[in-house]
Design a protein around this motif. Structure first.
Motif, PDB file in Angstrom:
ATOM      1  N   GLY A 305       0.812  -1.211   0.000  1.00  0.00           N
ATOM      2  CA  GLY A 305       0.000   0.000   0.000  1.00  0.00           C
ATOM      3  C   GLY A 305       0.844   1.259   0.000  1.00  0.00           C
ATOM      4  O   GLY A 305       0.545   2.237  -0.712  1.00  0.00           O
ATOM      5  N   LEU A 306       1.906   1.277   0.787  1.00  0.00           N
ATOM      6  CA  LEU A 306       2.817   2.423   0.814  1.00  0.00           C
ATOM      7  C   LEU A 306       3.440   2.648  -0.560  1.00  0.00           C
ATOM      8  O   LEU A 306       3.571   3.779  -1.031  1.00  0.00           O
ATOM      9  N   LEU A 307       3.805   1.555  -1.219  1.00  0.00           N
ATOM     10  CA  LEU A 307       4.429   1.654  -2.537  1.00  0.00           C
ATOM     11  C   LEU A 307       3.441   2.160  -3.586  1.00  0.00           C
ATOM     12  O   LEU A 307       3.825   2.848  -4.534  1.00  0.00           O
ATOM     13  N   GLY A 308       2.163   1.821  -3.417  1.00  0.00           N
ATOM     14  CA  GLY A 308       1.158   2.345  -4.331  1.00  0.00           C
ATOM     15  C   GLY A 308       1.094   3.863  -4.289  1.00  0.00           C
ATOM     16  O   GLY A 308       1.019   4.538  -5.328  1.00  0.00           O
ATOM     17  N   THR A 326      10.118   1.995  -6.613  1.00  0.00           N
ATOM     18  CA  THR A 326       8.766   1.561  -6.279  1.00  0.00           C
ATOM     19  C   THR A 326       8.397   0.281  -7.020  1.00  0.00           C
ATOM     20  O   THR A 326       7.934  -0.696  -6.422  1.00  0.00           O
ATOM     21  N   GLU A 327       8.605   0.272  -8.333  1.00  0.00           N
ATOM     22  CA  GLU A 327       8.243  -0.906  -9.120  1.00  0.00           C
ATOM     23  C   GLU A 327       9.108  -2.104  -8.754  1.00  0.00           C
ATOM     24  O   GLU A 327       8.638  -3.246  -8.744  1.00  0.00           O
ATOM     25  N   ARG A 328      10.377  -1.855  -8.423  1.00  0.00           N
ATOM     26  CA  ARG A 328      11.253  -2.968  -8.019  1.00  0.00           C
ATOM     27  C   ARG A 328      10.742  -3.626  -6.742  1.00  0.00           C
ATOM     28  O   ARG A 328      10.687  -4.860  -6.646  1.00  0.00           O
ATOM     29  N   GLU A 329      10.347  -2.834  -5.759  1.00  0.00           N
ATOM     30  CA  GLU A 329       9.891  -3.411  -4.494  1.00  0.00           C
ATOM     31  C   GLU A 329       8.530  -4.077  -4.640  1.00  0.00           C
ATOM     32  O   GLU A 329       8.263  -5.117  -4.025  1.00  0.00           O
ATOM     33  N   ILE A 330       7.647  -3.515  -5.461  1.00  0.00           N
ATOM     34  CA  ILE A 330       6.371  -4.187  -5.756  1.00  0.00           C
ATOM     35  C   ILE A 330       6.654  -5.536  -6.422  1.00  0.00           C
ATOM     36  O   ILE A 330       6.036  -6.560  -6.096  1.00  0.00           O
ATOM     37  N   GLY A 331       7.598  -5.544  -7.352  1.00  0.00           N
ATOM     38  CA  GLY A 331       7.967  -6.793  -8.012  1.00  0.00           C
ATOM     39  C   GLY A 331       8.563  -7.803  -7.051  1.00  0.00           C
ATOM     40  O   GLY A 331       8.308  -9.005  -7.163  1.00  0.00           O
ATOM     41  N   TYR A 332       9.358  -7.322  -6.094  1.00  0.00           N
ATOM     42  CA  TYR A 332       9.995  -8.240  -5.146  1.00  0.00           C
ATOM     43  C   TYR A 332       8.956  -8.944  -4.285  1.00  0.00           C
ATOM     44  O   TYR A 332       9.063 -10.157  -4.035  1.00  0.00           O
ATOM     45  N   VAL A 333       7.943  -8.217  -3.836  1.00  0.00           N
ATOM     46  CA  VAL A 333       6.873  -8.851  -3.052  1.00  0.00           C
ATOM     47  C   VAL A 333       6.170  -9.913  -3.894  1.00  0.00           C
ATOM     48  O   VAL A 333       5.885 -11.017  -3.420  1.00  0.00           O
ATOM     49  N   ALA A 334       5.895  -9.585  -5.156  1.00  0.00           N
ATOM     50  CA  ALA A 334       5.253 -10.562  -6.043  1.00  0.00           C
ATOM     51  C   ALA A 334       6.149 -11.767  -6.283  1.00  0.00           C
ATOM     52  O   ALA A 334       5.670 -12.903  -6.388  1.00  0.00           O
ATOM     53  N   LEU A 335       7.464 -11.557  -6.384  1.00  0.00           N
ATOM     54  CA  LEU A 335       8.415 -12.660  -6.520  1.00  0.00           C
ATOM     55  C   LEU A 335       8.300 -13.604  -5.327  1.00  0.00           C
ATOM     56  O   LEU A 335       8.232 -14.827  -5.492  1.00  0.00           O
ATOM     57  N   LEU A 336       8.293 -13.066  -4.118  1.00  0.00           N
ATOM     58  CA  LEU A 336       8.156 -13.903  -2.928  1.00  0.00           C
ATOM     59  C   LEU A 336       6.866 -14.708  -2.974  1.00  0.00           C
ATOM     60  O   LEU A 336       6.830 -15.864  -2.551  1.00  0.00           O
ATOM     61  N   GLU A 337       5.803 -14.102  -3.496  1.00  0.00           N
ATOM     62  CA  GLU A 337       4.487 -14.748  -3.531  1.00  0.00           C
ATOM     63  C   GLU A 337       4.313 -15.670  -4.729  1.00  0.00           C
ATOM     64  O   GLU A 337       3.242 -16.234  -4.920  1.00  0.00           O
TER      65      GLU A 337
END
Length: 578
Positions: A305-308, A326-337
């Motif tokens: 949410g913060l990254l959004g 921002t996009e890198r960290e959003i991508g990293y969370v998706a990578l973990l998931e």
């Protein structure tokens, strides 16, 4: 003259004027050739797609001929020693490929009417191909949802009605995406309807409690708590306070004081938001999100949410450095998931933004994360090419030794998974050496487990055991459940080699428990442990279903294949012994 290949929705070709490609199987073959890493075994794809035909070879030749007739010379398919390779001109555009790479612009995303891969094309007579298509559809749907999220963020202020259409589209694919629900609240506010924003929060709260049995994240109402009209110029005292807290948070994070770093980052974000300085607020939000994602764990929902919000600010300000982060960290969370479609599209946007600023460190970090996605879904050639390039660039950067260690460890895993055990062992040792020199202790287990497995394959069981035990000890010390689980999985490999399968089962079960200690651990690791537990007969049906779900979602084709073989073996055994 450009050639457009539309694989999203109802597929079609545009080569100058529209051309026909007739039949489900030619379209299925074309999608496979374009989306699978090559070279591709002719015999393998012919069996997948045409195995049920009276003459599979003839059926495959017909499908191949149809593609060549429709697309030559813009796209040529070379058959060399039984391996198919696609060669295409530079102006051949594939919509699904651009979606997965994150290179579609806002208008192109808005114009997509159906994000399903090969909509209306099913292959019930070719179940193995249908399985492949199902996994690719999952990957494409993930990228489609994330691209809709990104485009909605870009449109929130200049066209909130279109932004809301994109939000609704993203929620069809992922109805419990916290960040997208928070974005929906922000869109209602941008439309000038705070009352509707409040009603939306009530609706989502009821939905979460009914369907998930949990309340929604507290951050859902965050857009309502922001000032309705930020001040035009920053308040100097708040601006200075935010910057001071920001620097203090950085120092505490580097020193390993994660709780202190989070506290300082939260205060910095609050001061920055109140100051009216959008750039400072975005930087503070990214810093807080990074601390939450990479240290505390269990807080990824809040971080997204913060990254959004940071993404919205970066687009409004035209700040590519913040956009890349921002996009890198959003991508990293998706990578973990294990949502690799989302992750790779986000990383693609992060890489493009970093490239626009000439920031090599940002570009390389996003590229390394994307290479992990490639490796998880078995595109080893792309992973190795990316990682080798990153190692070459990082080797001359004394300030990036920690990232170099992480990159080398990830490259060692690629060598391991492509049966190059000596290279894996040597590269792992180099990664450990670089990590120790940089003081990057938290990276070491990631390198140790792959080097240990390579040593095990090379017959060096004692060295492997020492490395696994050290990786486990470090994982426990830094409280990283993923590292602990992967080290336990390695010790289980040693148990199996020594014929102690009962011990191996117990270690794997312990590893799975540790993977699930927090909600945002690395799902590929959990899927790997569950697959090996299933192969030992120690997984219950719920665990097997969870492993299959992860493998399908990613996709993780190697793990899915292993799970399907195990299921087929059990079925044959039950049939033979009713």
């Amino acid at each position: 003259m450009s050639t457009h290949i539309q694989l999203l929705g109802n597929p079609r070709l545009q080569v100058g004027k529209e051309r026909a490609l007739n039949g489900h199987k030619p379209w299925g073959l074309l999608a496979y050739l374009l989306l699978e890493p090559g070279p591709i075994s002719r015999r393998e794809i012919a069996g997948l797609l045409c195995g049920e035909a009276d003459d599979p070879a003839a059926a495959f030749r017909w499908a191949l001929f149809q593609i060549r007739k429709s697309l030559s010379p813009a796209l040529e398919i070379e058959d060399k020693d039984g391996a198919l390779m696609v060669h295409r001109e530079s102006d051949v555009v594939v919509d699904a490929e651009r979606l997965l790479m994150g290179t579609l612009d806002v208008d192109e995303i808005l114009a997509i009417t159906d994000g399903e891969l090969l909509a209306g094309h099913n292959f019930p007579s070719a179940p193995m191909f249908e399985s492949w298509l199902s996994m690719q559809r999952s990957r494409v749907a993930s990228a489609f949802a994330d691209s809709s999220r990104w485009a909605a963020t870009a449109l929130i202020n200049r066209d909130p009605d279109s932004a809301m259409r994109l939000v609704r589209r993203a929620l069809v694919a992922d109805p419990f995406n916290d960040g997208v629900h928070e974005l929906a609240v922000a869109v209602h506010i941008a439309r000038g309807d705070r009352g509707e924003a409040s009603r939306y929060i009530e609706h989502v709260s009821a939905l979460y409690r009914k369907e998930l049995g949990v309340p929604p994240p507290a951050t859902l109402s965050r857009p309502l708590e922001r000032p309705v009209a930020p001040t035009g110029s920053p308040l100097v005292s708040l601006d200075i306070g935010a910057r001071t807290l920001f620097e203090t948070s950085e120092a505490r994070f580097t020193a390993g004081d994660y709780e202190g770093a989070v506290s300082m980052a939260r205060r910095a974000a609050a001061h920055a938001a109140a100051s009216g300085d959008g750039q400072l607020e975005a930087r503070a939000l990214v810093r807080l999100a990074r601390v939450l994602i990479h240290s505390v764990r269990g807080c990824d929902r809040e971080a997204v949410g913060l990254l959004g919000r940071a993404s919205e600010l970066s687009i409004r300000l035209g700040d590519d450095k913040i956009a890349s982060d921002t996009e890198r960290e959003i991508g990293y969370v998706a990578l973990l998931e294990a949502r690799y479609g989302t992750a790779e599209a986000s990383f693609g946007r992060a890489i493009a933004a970093a490239h626009r600023t000439g920031d090599e460190a940002r570009r390389i970090r996003a590229s390394v994360y994307r290479a992990i996605c490639f490796s998880d879904r078995c595109d080893y050639r792309s992973a190795e090419q990316t990682l080798r390039g990153a190692v070459e660039s990082l080797s001359t950067e004394a300030s990036q030794k920690g990232l170099l260690s992480y990159t080398l460890a990830t490259l060692a895993r690629v060598y391991l998974r492509t049966q190059r055990f000596k290279e894996a062992s040597e590269t792992s040792r180099e990664a450990v050496g670089e990590g120790r020199a940089a003081g990057a202790i938290s990276i070491l287990p990631w390198a140790m487990v792959w080097g240990a497995e390579a040593d095990l394959k090379l017959g060096k069981s004692d060295e492997a055991r020492t490395s696994y035990e050290e990786a486990l000890a470090l994982g426990v010390e830094i409280d990283d459940p993923c590292w602990e689980a992967l080290a336990l999985r390695g010790l289980a490999l040693l148990d199996r080699q020594e014929g102690r399968e009962d011990f191996a089962q117990k270690r794997l079960q312990d590893g799975v428990i540790r993977c699930r200690r927090l909600p945002d651990t690395y799902k590929w690791a959990e899927a790997l442990l569950l697959t090996e537990l299933a192969e030992l007969g120690g997984a219950d049906p719920e665990d097997v279903a969870a492993a299959r779900a992860f493998a399908h979602q990613g996709p993780m084709p190697d793990l899915m294949s292993r799970l399907e073989r195990k299921t087929a073996s059990q079925t044959r055994s039950q049939t033979a012994n009713p």
